[in-house]
Scaffold this active site. Structure first.
Site, PDB file in Angstrom:
ATOM      1  N   ASP A 289       9.039   8.564  -8.353  1.00 55.57           N
ATOM      2  CA  ASP A 289       8.590   7.286  -7.810  1.00 55.57           C
ATOM      3  C   ASP A 289       8.895   6.121  -8.755  1.00 55.57           C
ATOM      4  OD1 ASP A 289       7.010   5.732  -5.860  1.00 55.57           O
ATOM      5  OD2 ASP A 289       5.639   5.471  -7.536  1.00 55.57           O
ATOM      6  N   GLU A 331      13.815   7.403  -6.499  1.00 54.54           N
ATOM      7  CA  GLU A 331      13.417   6.302  -5.610  1.00 54.54           C
ATOM      8  C   GLU A 331      13.666   4.993  -6.352  1.00 54.54           C
ATOM      9  OE1 GLU A 331      10.550   3.282  -3.799  1.00 54.54           O
ATOM     10  OE2 GLU A 331      10.031   4.348  -5.617  1.00 54.54           O
TER      11      GLU A 331
HETATM   12  C1  GLC Z   1       6.990   3.410  -4.582  1.00 54.04           C
HETATM   13  C2  GLC Z   1       6.325   3.826  -3.307  1.00 54.04           C
HETATM   14  C3  GLC Z   1       5.506   2.694  -2.803  1.00 54.04           C
HETATM   15  C4  GLC Z   1       4.497   2.324  -3.836  1.00 54.04           C
HETATM   16  C5  GLC Z   1       5.147   2.077  -5.178  1.00 54.04           C
HETATM   17  C6  GLC Z   1       4.134   2.085  -6.269  1.00 54.04           C
HETATM   18  O1  GLC Z   1       7.858   2.378  -4.425  1.00 54.04           O
HETATM   19  O2  GLC Z   1       7.281   4.203  -2.383  1.00 54.04           O
HETATM   20  O3  GLC Z   1       4.887   3.013  -1.597  1.00 54.04           O
HETATM   21  O4  GLC Z   1       3.837   1.170  -3.419  1.00 54.04           O
HETATM   22  O5  GLC Z   1       6.055   3.063  -5.528  1.00 54.04           O
HETATM   23  O6  GLC Z   1       3.795   3.416  -6.598  1.00 54.04           O
HETATM   24  C1  GLC Z   2       9.995  -2.700  -4.491  1.00 58.59           C
HETATM   25  C2  GLC Z   2      10.267  -1.652  -5.471  1.00 58.59           C
HETATM   26  C3  GLC Z   2      10.245  -0.295  -4.838  1.00 58.59           C
HETATM   27  C4  GLC Z   2       9.024  -0.127  -3.970  1.00 58.59           C
HETATM   28  C5  GLC Z   2       8.827  -1.247  -3.056  1.00 58.59           C
HETATM   29  C6  GLC Z   2       7.532  -1.115  -2.354  1.00 58.59           C
HETATM   30  O1  GLC Z   2      11.046  -2.803  -3.619  1.00 58.59           O
HETATM   31  O2  GLC Z   2      11.523  -1.849  -6.078  1.00 58.59           O
HETATM   32  O3  GLC Z   2      10.248   0.659  -5.826  1.00 58.59           O
HETATM   33  O4  GLC Z   2       9.168   0.985  -3.162  1.00 58.59           O
HETATM   34  O5  GLC Z   2       8.825  -2.441  -3.775  1.00 58.59           O
HETATM   35  O6  GLC Z   2       7.407  -2.144  -1.463  1.00 58.59           O
END
Ligand code: GLC
Ligand code: GLC
Length: 636
Positions: A289, A331
């Site tokens: 994540d 991610e």
């Molecule tokens: C990732 C998850 C997102 C979350 C963020 C913080 O981007 O997909 O849903 O808000 O991480 O953990």
């Molecule tokens: C931003 C972050 C990503 C997260 C997202 C959540 O785009 O780069 O990691 O999933 O915010 O909205």
């Protein structure tokens, strides 16, 4: 200065002596043997990653010893069936490149109530064809807003509302027995403010002293805020939140998600232990994540820093030693140049493909495939030991993360184009079929992202008869372009937006909940009735899944672009030239024709694998609105 080789030798010796001296090393002689073999093979890599991060510290060797003790303990506790899986996966490292792989993702509570409920859905997962199931965060988290579980209070306890650790292990085994790999998150950029490390840190417990970025006043936060991006500007300005005692803590996301300080080696070791415990639950893919954010340096954007990669590669080397069946999925929802930097056999073997995702929606809005065609031709092919996870929707917003440099080559200006896309998808553009909701609309920067289910963004909600074909079209690209396709469960039966999140104070401030609806039983009940919307979508997807899984040309990730001679028609070849399937996809709501000239190197006739019907190619090819063809050009 010692050379790296010498240092390696020293560290290795040190660690070996320490570990070998432990009583349980003898007791578990067999475990030690397999561990030592893998340690031997991967320790140099591990050390090469850790040395630049922590090698200058006086306690480096102690750190290594405690890290490897953590790894050995995890290996020793690893269930025998998973150790057997380790051996199996090591023999066939490309197993996940199979055209039979198909991913699904859901929230445990929203899809099935709890973990036992998920287990009862296994027959449905098999009906759909899933071989990979990502369960959204399910560990202990704060009551109320927990960012959908992305604020973890303990990596060793399941959220009691969802079940127990035993339920989770049972589910993992049941899934594995049916050929479905369990996918869990590794939320390693931050913990919740209720995690014992966080409360310990605030209370002044020396063990957790430098676990987080705590500041006595605004001096450093102000300095960092000069250069860091605001990720959740609705939640708090800048990257920091104030504690009741007046201090400030780094919170990239919500104020209750505290960023971990990886410049402290104790954090690395502690998180390595949590990671390997998650592996030992039976996790086969670990969703890494928010990878971009794990390392910070003053004066930089604090995203995608080289050290972030080093941290992940070090975790990866540890996994090769202590839980080698597990792979990483990155991610990184960032600039495409940065997305690919996380993908390699040594770092993350899989990665979300946010560019393809965003450009699918772009093409649907513009009826032009230009940017998507360009991305497939220039940014799709990866190292053959790695692959994309191709998706249409996730639990997160759609952000328009295409590269402005790419767009301008096609005469498209990034900023106004993103503004158009945002207007289109929130239905502030005449003639739009989409019913999305803005996410983190930031008037200061003009930045905005989009929430909404696939159904609602394609027009299912207002009864647009073309909507099901739009959903199937988008998924056709995820299924055929190469890599692992991922279905957001609910999409396959056209689940619309759910506005009930607005009544829940813990969710109302986060529009992503609009596209995280609970499983709608009545939609699933219609999935076999092809005159219904759920039936049309489900049937279309199932057909593609079947055809894909039966045809090895769809394995792996490599594709070759095919210019279809029509601005609305996407084209690419899968498989070796001459032994390929030609994919054509019409992104327009009008019929389109591809001219004869583009097919001159193709056979005169090819069978469309999806309809089973032959198509003559040499006079050009006509496609109905949103029609997709998978033309089998393999010599009979
Ligand atoms: C990732 C998850 C997102 C979350 C963020 C913080 O981007 O997909 O849903 O808000 O991480 O953990
Ligand atoms: C931003 C972050 C990503 C997260 C997202 C959540 O785009 O780069 O990691 O999933 O915010 O909205």
């Amino acid at each position: 200065m010692l050379t790296i080789a010498h240092q390696t030798q020293l560290a290795h010796q040190h660690v070996k002596t320490q570990l070998a001296a432990r009583p349980e090393a003898k007791a578990a002689r067999k475990a030690w043997k397999a561990f030592a073999t893998r340690l031997e093979a991967h320790f140099p890599t591990l050390l090469a990653e850790l040395a630049p991060l922590y090698g200058a510290r006086a306690d480096f060797l102690d750190f290594l010893a405690s890290l490897l003790a953590t790894a050995f303990d995890a290996w020793n506790a690893r269930p025998a069936d998973l150790q057997a899986l380790d051996v199996q996966r090591e023999k066939d490292p490309r197993w996940f490149q199979s055209q039979k792989m198909l991913g699904g993702v859901c929230y445990v509570d929203l899809f099935a109530g709890n973990l036992k409920g998920v287990q009862k859905q296994i027959p449905y997962f098999k009906e759909l064809g899933l071989t990979y199931l990502h369960l959204m965060p399910l560990f202990k988290c704060p009551a109320g807003n927990s960012d959908g579980g992305y604020a973890v209070s303990s990596y060793r306890e399941v959220n009691p509302a969802l079940g127990s650790m035993a339920d989770l292990q049972e589910l993992a085994a049941a899934l594995r027995a049916e050929g479905i790999s369990l996918v869990l998150d590794f939320i390693f950029n931050h913990t919740s403010d209720e995690h014992a490390w966080a409360t310990g840190c605030v209370a002044g417990d020396p063990q957790y002293a430098d676990f987080y970025y705590l500041f006595p006043d605004r001096t450093l936060p102000d300095a960092y805020d000069q250069t860091v991006r605001e990720i959740f500007p609705d939640q708090h300005p800048g990257a920091f939140s104030q504690l009741p005692d007046g201090r400030w803590v780094w919170t990239t996301f919500n104020s209750f998600q505290w960023d971990l300080n990886y410049s402290n080696p104790a954090v690395f070791t502690a998180m390595a232990g949590e990671m390997l415990a998650i592996a030992n639950l039976g996790t086969e893919f670990l969703r890494m994540d928010a990878v971009a954010f794990v390392w910070k340096r003053l004066g930089t954007v604090c995203e995608n820093l080289p050290e972030a990669h080093t941290v992940i590669r070090a975790f990866s080397a540890l996994v090769r030693i202590a839980a080698p069946a597990m792979l990483f999925k990155s991610e990184a929802i960032v600039h495409p140049d940065d997305v690919v930097k996380y993908i390699s056999p040594q770092e993350c073997q899989l990665s979300y493909n946010p560019l393809q995702m965003a450009l699918l929606w772009n093409s649907l809005a513009t009826r032009e495939v230009n940017l998507l065609q360009q991305a497939l031709e220039q940014r799709h092919n990866l190292d053959p030991d790695t692959c994309w996870v191709n998706y249409v929707r996730s639990h997160d917003d759609i952000g328009w993360t295409f590269a402005d440099e790419d767009a301008i080559q096609l005469g498209i200006h990034g900023f106004p184009h993103r503004q158009f896309l945002n207007r289109f998808y929130v239905n502030r553009f005449d003639g739009s079929f989409a019913r999305g909701v803005p996410f983190q609309d930031n008037p200061a920067t003009g930045d905005c992202r989009i929430s909404g289910t696939s159904a609602s963004l394609t027009g299912v909600e207002q009864g647009d008869p073309l909507a099901p074909a739009r959903v199937v079209l988008l998924y056709s690209v995820a299924l055929s372009s190469g890599g692992m396709p991922l279905i957001y469960l609910g999409d396959e039966v056209g689940t619309p937006n759910d506005n009930r999140y607005l009544n829940d104070p813990a969710k109302a401030g986060d529009s992503r909940w609009v596209h995280r609806p609970a499983r709608v039983a009545s939609l699933y009940a219609q999935r076999k009735k092809t005159h219904t919307v759920p039936g049309q979508i489900f049937h279309g997807l199932r057909r593609m899944v079947e055809v894909r899984s039966a045809n090895a040309v769809f394995a792996g990730g490599h594709l070759t672009g095919f210019r279809a001679g029509n601005p609305s028609v996407l084209g690419y070849l899968r498989g070796m030239p001459g032994q390929h399937v030609l994919v054509l996809a019409n992104f327009s709501d009008l019929p389109q024709t591809c001219p004869a000239v583009v097919f001159s190197a193709q056979p005169a006739e090819a069978v469309d694998l999806l309809s089973g019907k032959p198509r003559a190619l040499h006079d050009g090819v006509a496609l109905a609105p949103y029609e997709v063809l998978w033309l089998d050009c393999r010599a009979a």
